[in-house]
Write a protein that holds these residues in place. Structure first.
Motif, PDB file in Angstrom:
ATOM      1  N   UNK A 198      34.172 -62.748 -42.907  1.00 40.79           N
ATOM      2  CA  UNK A 198      35.352 -63.012 -43.732  1.00 40.79           C
ATOM      3  C   UNK A 198      36.283 -61.795 -43.743  1.00 40.79           C
ATOM      4  N   UNK A 199      35.723 -60.632 -43.950  1.00 40.70           N
ATOM      5  CA  UNK A 199      36.514 -59.399 -44.030  1.00 40.70           C
ATOM      6  C   UNK A 199      37.330 -59.172 -42.757  1.00 40.70           C
ATOM      7  N   UNK A 200      36.691 -59.340 -41.615  1.00 47.03           N
ATOM      8  CA  UNK A 200      37.378 -59.138 -40.337  1.00 47.03           C
ATOM      9  C   UNK A 200      38.370 -60.271 -40.070  1.00 47.03           C
ATOM     10  N   UNK A 201      37.968 -61.506 -40.329  1.00 45.76           N
ATOM     11  CA  UNK A 201      38.856 -62.646 -40.079  1.00 45.76           C
ATOM     12  C   UNK A 201      40.105 -62.574 -40.945  1.00 45.76           C
ATOM     13  N   UNK A 202      39.946 -62.159 -42.181  1.00 47.08           N
ATOM     14  CA  UNK A 202      41.102 -62.027 -43.074  1.00 47.08           C
ATOM     15  C   UNK A 202      42.085 -61.000 -42.515  1.00 47.08           C
ATOM     16  N   UNK A 203      41.577 -59.894 -42.003  1.00 49.18           N
ATOM     17  CA  UNK A 203      42.437 -58.858 -41.420  1.00 49.18           C
ATOM     18  C   UNK A 203      43.184 -59.409 -40.201  1.00 49.18           C
ATOM     19  N   UNK A 204      42.487 -60.138 -39.345  1.00 42.83           N
ATOM     20  CA  UNK A 204      43.131 -60.717 -38.168  1.00 42.83           C
ATOM     21  C   UNK A 204      44.129 -61.801 -38.544  1.00 42.83           C
ATOM     22  N   UNK A 205      43.849 -62.570 -39.572  1.00 39.06           N
ATOM     23  CA  UNK A 205      44.789 -63.586 -40.058  1.00 39.06           C
ATOM     24  C   UNK A 205      46.092 -62.906 -40.470  1.00 39.06           C
ATOM     25  N   UNK A 206      45.970 -61.847 -41.246  1.00 35.78           N
ATOM     26  CA  UNK A 206      47.158 -61.098 -41.685  1.00 35.78           C
ATOM     27  C   UNK A 206      47.899 -60.510 -40.486  1.00 35.78           C
ATOM     28  N   UNK A 207      47.167 -59.960 -39.526  1.00 36.48           N
ATOM     29  CA  UNK A 207      47.769 -59.350 -38.341  1.00 36.48           C
ATOM     30  C   UNK A 207      48.539 -60.394 -37.527  1.00 36.48           C
ATOM     31  N   UNK A 219      52.118 -60.233 -34.988  1.00 32.35           N
ATOM     32  CA  UNK A 219      52.395 -61.081 -33.835  1.00 32.35           C
ATOM     33  C   UNK A 219      53.434 -62.160 -34.137  1.00 32.35           C
ATOM     34  N   UNK A 220      53.679 -62.386 -35.417  1.00 26.27           N
ATOM     35  CA  UNK A 220      54.660 -63.385 -35.856  1.00 26.27           C
ATOM     36  C   UNK A 220      54.350 -64.780 -35.319  1.00 26.27           C
ATOM     37  N   UNK A 221      53.061 -65.136 -35.292  1.00 23.02           N
ATOM     38  CA  UNK A 221      52.695 -66.478 -34.834  1.00 23.02           C
ATOM     39  C   UNK A 221      53.193 -67.513 -35.835  1.00 23.02           C
ATOM     40  N   UNK A 222      53.497 -68.684 -35.331  1.00 25.44           N
ATOM     41  CA  UNK A 222      53.925 -69.779 -36.209  1.00 25.44           C
ATOM     42  C   UNK A 222      52.729 -70.469 -36.841  1.00 25.44           C
ATOM     43  N   UNK A 223      51.699 -70.685 -36.026  1.00 30.91           N
ATOM     44  CA  UNK A 223      50.499 -71.371 -36.487  1.00 30.91           C
ATOM     45  C   UNK A 223      49.287 -70.700 -35.857  1.00 30.91           C
ATOM     46  N   UNK A 258      50.127 -63.041 -38.441  1.00 29.81           N
ATOM     47  CA  UNK A 258      51.420 -63.426 -39.012  1.00 29.81           C
ATOM     48  C   UNK A 258      52.362 -62.243 -39.205  1.00 29.81           C
ATOM     49  N   UNK A 259      51.842 -61.098 -39.602  1.00 31.78           N
ATOM     50  CA  UNK A 259      52.728 -59.962 -39.869  1.00 31.78           C
ATOM     51  C   UNK A 259      53.105 -59.191 -38.613  1.00 31.78           C
TER      52      UNK A 259
END
Length: 172
Positions: A113-122, A127-131, A124-125
């Motif tokens: 969870x800790x790592x996935x949350x960081x990558x989720x934030x990365x 890489x500016x992915x849409x989805x 969008x902030x």
């Protein structure tokens, strides 16, 4: 690849060929592969081939799976990160997927969870992915809980490789 991310307990760094022993220790464990088609690695060469594939992803797409190592003790936990998928999966192609895999000794400790949350934030902030997408075996309750906790929503069920029942998640 020189990107390094940090969480409270982890350093997320590019995978290297020198991680082959740790990767083999993880991927040769049948329990790790229960939801991945029950095909654990049988040789270290399989780990090296996997790592070479990740290094190629870094070169081609500037992103890929990263090693998770503990800040206290530099222990290899597994991998987590984003992958740019160019093949068709669940009627999608050319998309960013978040994924993770951990050594059994680190299950249930919140590292995924800790790592996935960081990558989720990365994603969008930076890489500016849409989805952002993810998939997991339909019966993998732990992984499903992590995907939902980081903010992904269940979209549908499908068969991965025409045989493995999976669920498909996407960001809002």
């Amino acid at each position: 690849m020189d990107l390094i991310l940090e969480t409270k307990r982890l350093i997320l760094r590019p995978l290297e060929i020198s991680d082959a022993d740790d990767m083999f220790a993880m991927d040769s464990n049948p329990k790790v592969h229960i939801y991945l088609g029950n095909t654990p690695f049988t040789t270290k060469e399989e780990s090296i081939a996997y790592l070479n594939n990740v290094l190629q992803q870094y070169e081609q797409h500037g992103i890929g799976r990263f090693a998770m190592v503990t800040k206290d003790g530099n222990r290899f936990v597994g991998w987590c990160g984003l992958k740019f998928i160019t093949e068709i999966e669940n009627n999608h192609s050319h998309f960013y997927e978040i994924g993770y895999r951990l050594k059994e000794e680190f299950w249930g400790k919140g590292y995924a969870y800790e790592a996935a949350k960081k990558w989720y934030e990365y994603a969008f902030s930076n890489l500016k992915v849409n989805t952002l997408y993810a998939s997991t075996h339909i019966d993998n309750k732990g992984s499903r809980r992590i995907l939902e906790k980081i903010g992904l929503q269940l979209k549908n069920e499908y068969l991965w490789n025409k045989t493995i029942p999976c669920v498909w998640y996407a960001s809002k």
